[in-house]
Design an enzyme around this catalytic site. Structure first.
Site, PDB file in Angstrom:
ATOM      1  N   ASP A  13       0.864  -1.170   0.000  1.00  0.00           N
ATOM      2  CA  ASP A  13       0.000   0.000   0.000  1.00  0.00           C
ATOM      3  C   ASP A  13       0.917   1.242   0.000  1.00  0.00           C
ATOM      4  O   ASP A  13       2.119   1.114   0.278  1.00  0.00           O
ATOM      5  CB  ASP A  13      -0.854  -0.034   1.281  1.00  0.00           C
ATOM      6  CG  ASP A  13      -1.556   1.265   1.547  1.00  0.00           C
ATOM      7  OD1 ASP A  13      -2.229   1.763   0.640  1.00  0.00           O
ATOM      8  OD2 ASP A  13      -1.437   1.787   2.687  1.00  0.00           O
ATOM      9  N   ASP A  15      -0.240   5.142   0.964  1.00  0.00           N
ATOM     10  CA  ASP A  15      -0.499   6.102   2.045  1.00  0.00           C
ATOM     11  C   ASP A  15      -0.443   5.423   3.407  1.00  0.00           C
ATOM     12  O   ASP A  15      -1.181   4.472   3.672  1.00  0.00           O
ATOM     13  CB  ASP A  15      -1.876   6.753   1.853  1.00  0.00           C
ATOM     14  CG  ASP A  15      -1.888   7.710   0.681  1.00  0.00           C
ATOM     15  OD1 ASP A  15      -1.074   8.646   0.687  1.00  0.00           O
ATOM     16  OD2 ASP A  15      -2.696   7.522  -0.244  1.00  0.00           O
TER      17      ASP A  15
HETATM   18  C1  XBP Z   1      -5.421   6.048   0.771  1.00  0.00           C
HETATM   19  C2  XBP Z   1      -6.501   6.971   0.501  1.00  0.00           C
HETATM   20  C3  XBP Z   1      -6.276   8.062  -0.457  1.00  0.00           C
HETATM   21  C4  XBP Z   1      -5.549   9.273   0.011  1.00  0.00           C
HETATM   22  C5  XBP Z   1      -5.758  10.402  -0.927  1.00  0.00           C
HETATM   23  O1  XBP Z   1      -5.929   4.784   1.219  1.00  0.00           O
HETATM   24  O2  XBP Z   1      -7.609   6.822   0.995  1.00  0.00           O
HETATM   25  O3  XBP Z   1      -7.542   8.478  -0.826  1.00  0.00           O
HETATM   26  O4  XBP Z   1      -6.013   9.620   1.306  1.00  0.00           O
HETATM   27  O5  XBP Z   1      -5.608  10.087  -2.258  1.00  0.00           O
HETATM   28  P1  XBP Z   1      -4.998   3.484   1.147  1.00  0.00           P
HETATM   29  P2  XBP Z   1      -6.590  10.678  -3.392  1.00  0.00           P
HETATM   30  O6  XBP Z   1      -3.710   3.821   1.827  1.00  0.00           O
HETATM   31  O7  XBP Z   1      -5.761   2.443   1.906  1.00  0.00           O
HETATM   32  O8  XBP Z   1      -4.831   3.105  -0.298  1.00  0.00           O
HETATM   33  O9  XBP Z   1      -6.975  12.055  -2.982  1.00  0.00           O
HETATM   34  O10 XBP Z   1      -5.741  10.646  -4.635  1.00  0.00           O
HETATM   35  O11 XBP Z   1      -7.796   9.784  -3.493  1.00  0.00           O
HETATM   36 MG    MG Z   2      -2.838   3.095   3.638  1.00  0.00          MG
END
Ligand code: XBP
Ligand code: MG
Length: 255
Positions: A13, A15
């Protein structure tokens, strides 16, 4: 426990897992986007933490604006524009530096490449910024060796398993030979629903979430001289003090 084979694929993953991007990254960029459109909305750390239960920036914006009574037609016009500006701001934040890989990430990816283990990315973040963040965090040679980069544009949002299934298909690997590295309960759900093993590296915003189904939970993966901080190791796989390829191989062998 006897030495075990390495997993055949690792899927990370982005973020919260590769780097702490939410509180001082996306959150700040969303606020700058509100400001650029002259909107009064600002998300403090606590409010943003609550909004993170909605995956995807556009969906998060829509939920927030609906919650303060904005009609659907206005939201349909505003959300894409706000999200575009947020991604622009996030990109300039990335370019200014300051977002760094979490401890142990580069070590684990290098171990995987050295052992011929395929490495992929599965994120509900947008393509608009993911490639560049990967280049900044991992460096271009590692980024270019990734076997799959699956983003929000390619599949349904987590906790739907599709993002992991698409990544596995691109890596041409079976879920039972692959380990997902995640930081959130939504990500864990997606990885498990796709049939992968899942090691959770808890992050700023996810420390209190439910990781009962995880195969391993740590607060960081550890690096030479800095042992991993283990939260829960139900299969007793961490032996060296690090979450490394041997550790993850034991997970795969423990099935
Ligand atoms: C990550 C997210 C993303 C970011 C923002 O979730 O939810 O939406 O917060 O990105 P994970 P965008 O780590 O579970 O993949 O604004 O590009 O959507
Ligand atoms: Mg994440």
């Amino acid at each position: 426990m006897a030495t075990s084979p390495a997993p055949r694929a690792l899927i990370f993953d982005v973020d919260g897992t590769l780097a702490e991007t939410e509180r001082d990254g996306h959150r700040v960029a969303f606020n700058l986007a509100f400001e650029r459109l002259g909107l009064p909305d600002r998300w403090d750390e606590e409010v943003y933490g609550e909004l993170l239960s909605t995956p995807g920036g556009k969906q998060r914006l829509d939920r927030h604006l609906a919650g303060r009574g904005m009609p659907a037609d206005e939201r349909a016009r505003l959300v894409p524009e706000l999200h575009r500006l947020k991604n622009e701001e996030f990109l300039s934040l990335i370019r200014r530096g300051g977002i760094e890989p979490r401890r142990g990430i580069l070590r684990l990816i290098d171990e995987a490449f050295a052992a011929g283990v395929r490495v992929g990315i599965a994120t509900t973040g947008s393509r608009a910024w993911v490639d560049e963040l990967l280049e900044v965090l991992l460096g271009r040679p590692r980024r270019d060796r990734l076997g799959a980069i699956v983003t929000a544009e390619d599949a349904a949002y987590k906790p739907d398993p599709e993002i992991y299934l698409v990544a596995l298909a691109r890596l041409r690997e079976e879920p039972r030979n692959a380990v997902a590295i995640e930081d959130s309960a939504l990500g864990l759900q997606a990885a498990k629903a796709a049939g992968l093993y899942c090691a959770v590296v808890r992050s700023d915003y996810t420390a209190d979430q439910d990781f009962a189904r995880a195969d391993l939970v740590v607060d960081d993966l550890g690096d030479e001289g800095k042992p991993a901080r283990i939260v829960c190791d139900p299969h007793h796989v961490v032996a060296s003090g690090l979450v490394d390829l041997v550790t993850l191989g034991r997970l795969v062998a423990a099935r």
